[in-house]
Scaffold this active site. Structure first.
Site, PDB file in Angstrom:
ATOM      1  N   GLY A   1       0.858  -1.187   0.000  1.00 38.41           N
ATOM      2  CA  GLY A   1       0.000   0.000   0.000  1.00 38.41           C
ATOM      3  C   GLY A   1       0.887   1.226   0.000  1.00 38.41           C
ATOM      4  O   GLY A   1       1.807   1.332   0.829  1.00 38.41           O
ATOM      5  N   ALA A   2       0.659   2.151  -0.916  1.00 39.99           N
ATOM      6  CA  ALA A   2       1.597   3.266  -1.102  1.00 39.99           C
ATOM      7  C   ALA A   2       1.946   4.022   0.179  1.00 39.99           C
ATOM      8  O   ALA A   2       3.122   4.160   0.520  1.00 39.99           O
ATOM      9  CB  ALA A   2       1.036   4.204  -2.180  1.00 39.99           C
TER      10      ALA A   2
ATOM     11  N   ASP B   1      -1.406   4.509  -6.305  1.00 41.15           N
ATOM     12  CA  ASP B   1       0.000   4.374  -5.930  1.00 41.15           C
ATOM     13  C   ASP B   1       0.827   5.522  -6.475  1.00 41.15           C
ATOM     14  O   ASP B   1       1.958   5.756  -6.011  1.00 41.15           O
ATOM     15  CB  ASP B   1       0.540   3.044  -6.446  1.00 41.15           C
ATOM     16  CG  ASP B   1      -0.173   1.894  -5.776  1.00 41.15           C
ATOM     17  OD1 ASP B   1      -1.282   1.547  -6.235  1.00 41.15           O
ATOM     18  OD2 ASP B   1       0.354   1.376  -4.774  1.00 41.15           O
TER      19      ASP B   1
HETATM   20  C1  LIG Z   1      -3.698   3.512  -0.363  1.00 41.14           C
HETATM   21  S1  LIG Z   1      -2.599   2.952  -1.559  1.00 41.14           S
HETATM   22  C2  LIG Z   1      -3.232   1.363  -1.851  1.00 41.14           C
HETATM   23  C3  LIG Z   1      -2.834   0.825  -3.183  1.00 41.14           C
HETATM   24  O1  LIG Z   1      -1.653  -0.012  -3.081  1.00 41.14           O
HETATM   25  C4  LIG Z   1      -1.995  -1.298  -3.558  1.00 41.14           C
HETATM   26  O2  LIG Z   1      -0.949  -1.939  -4.224  1.00 41.14           O
HETATM   27  P1  LIG Z   1      -0.053  -3.044  -3.438  1.00 41.14           P
HETATM   28  O3  LIG Z   1      -0.995  -3.858  -2.603  1.00 41.14           O
HETATM   29  O4  LIG Z   1       0.608  -3.820  -4.564  1.00 41.14           O
HETATM   30  O5  LIG Z   1       0.943  -2.253  -2.628  1.00 41.14           O
HETATM   31  C5  LIG Z   1      -3.154  -1.026  -4.502  1.00 41.14           C
HETATM   32  O6  LIG Z   1      -2.717  -0.479  -5.735  1.00 41.14           O
HETATM   33  C6  LIG Z   1      -3.933  -0.030  -3.700  1.00 41.14           C
HETATM   34  O7  LIG Z   1      -4.893   0.703  -4.387  1.00 41.14           O
END
Ligand SMILES: CSC[C@H]1O[C@H](OP(=O)(O)O)[C@H](O)[C@@H]1O
Length: 364
Positions: A53-54, A242
């Protein structure tokens, strides 16, 4: 947010000084809390998605710098830590944002002052994220209130993709924050949770957090969203991001673009919850300029879950020898975005509106 009634953040520092995170790879079936003790732990935790999560990636990197400064506060160590952590995942701009922020604070300091300053800034970044997300929730609540009013107080059906909930941040979440605020206000909200292949962050994390907070929801396969929109079962889509460009192109989990196309085709409002550290002011064209992480094929050819005996296992779902492509993100062009829910209000997805909302950041 709450796990079995107890409040947690997704990352925190114990009074003893240890930095702890929830290792999200084992959710929803096991709550495993781990200590990140050295720079390698932090790099592994980000790359292997113990944390993801970003905003949470950024907060974790900030603490990773602090832990390394306590070990070796030299310029060389600071430089190497930037490179090591920056190399973990290429798409979420929060990682670079946090590392740049730590460099800004630490570079001018004498090495012996760096560890304390780094822990202080990392803690501030976490607290700032919580407040930003709380404000995103309040601003997104207005949208949900308006839809509820148009429906005469009837149920508001929200579709989410991946997990932009509190496990993707330090707390509150971004896309889920408006949902939590609406539920707290007594608005009847139901969430359709995209499972979100290949890593199933929706099935494993969003469903888990909504369950923990008693939020009405149904899990759906990623390919069901368009059908539900065609049949009038979705009132709005809220997703996370992200990296969002200066002109409002939105990079998010793979599949977001397809949801935006379906929403446009069916007149469903498509909102993006956008904390300002996720805006990349240096890029305009998201499709051309944002690096899209390509993860391993095993995430596509295998799926993880709980076996009948309770063990968490990974099973192969495709034939031996079948390869896979695994782009982890895609880019939704600004013209498909109804609005950007930021901590400063709901902003149109265009360069002028973003610059007007964040003149202090756009001009840097
Ligand atoms: C609030 S940012 C969340 C964003 O990050 C996730 O990606 P990942 O689980 O690969 O880090 C996804 O794109 C979410 O929307």
């Amino acid at each position: 947010m709450k796990i079995n009634g107890k409040h947690y953040r997704a990352i925190w520092r114990e009074p003893s000084g240890e930095v702890k995170v929830i290792d999200q790879r084992w959710l929803p079936h096991e709550l495993r809390i781990v200590t990140l003790a050295n720079r390698k732990d932090f790099a592994d935790a980000i790359y292997e998605m113990w944390v993801r999560g970003a905003p949470l990636i950024g907060a974790t990197a900030a603490y990773g710098v602090a832990v390394q400064m306590a070990e070796d506060p030299s310029d060389a160590s600071l430089d190497e830590t930037y490179e090591v952590l920056h190399a973990t995942r290429p798409t979420a701009i929060n990682l670079k944002w946090a590392l740049d922020e730590m460099n800004r604070v630490l570079r001018p300091l004498a090495p012996e002052a760096r560890a304390e300053a780094a822990y202080k800034r990392a803690a501030e970044i976490c607290d700032e994220d919580v407040e930003i997300n709380r404000r995103i929730g309040l601003n997104g609540l207005e949208i949900i209130r308006e839809i509820a009013a148009k429906k005469g107080g009837g149920r508001v059906n929200v579709l989410t993709h991946c997990n932009a909930g509190w496990p993707a941040t330090v707390d509150w979440g971004t896309a889920t924050s408006p949902i939590y605020h609406a539920v707290e206000e007594g608005i009847d909200v139901h969430v359709f949770v995209d499972e979100t292949r290949p890593r199933n962050q929706g099935a494993q994390l969003t469903a888990w957090e909504l369950n923990s907070h008693g939020v009405s929801h149904d899990l759906i396969v990623d390919n069901a969203g368009g059908h539900l929109m065609q049949h009038g079962e979705i009132d709005l889509v809220i997703v996370g991001t992200d990296r969002t460009t200066a002109r409002g192109d939105v990079c998010n989990k793979i599949g977001t673009y397809l949801k935006a196309l379906a929403a446009k085709a069916n007149g469903v409002p498509f909102y993006v919850a956008l904390p300002s550290p996720t805006i990349d002011w240096t890029v305009q064209d998201g499709v051309k300029e944002i690096p899209i992480e390509e993860r391993g094929p095993e995430e596509v050819t295998h799926v993880q879950g709980k076996a009948a005996d309770g063990a968490i296992i990974s099973v192969q779902i495709s034939p031996d020898g079948t390869g896979a492509r695994n782009p982890a993100f895609d880019v939704t062009p600004a013209e498909l975005v109804t609005g950007l829910i930021t901590e400063r209000g709901v902003v149109a997805a265009d360069a002028e509106a973003l610059a007007a909302a964040f003149p202090d950041l756009a001009s840097r």
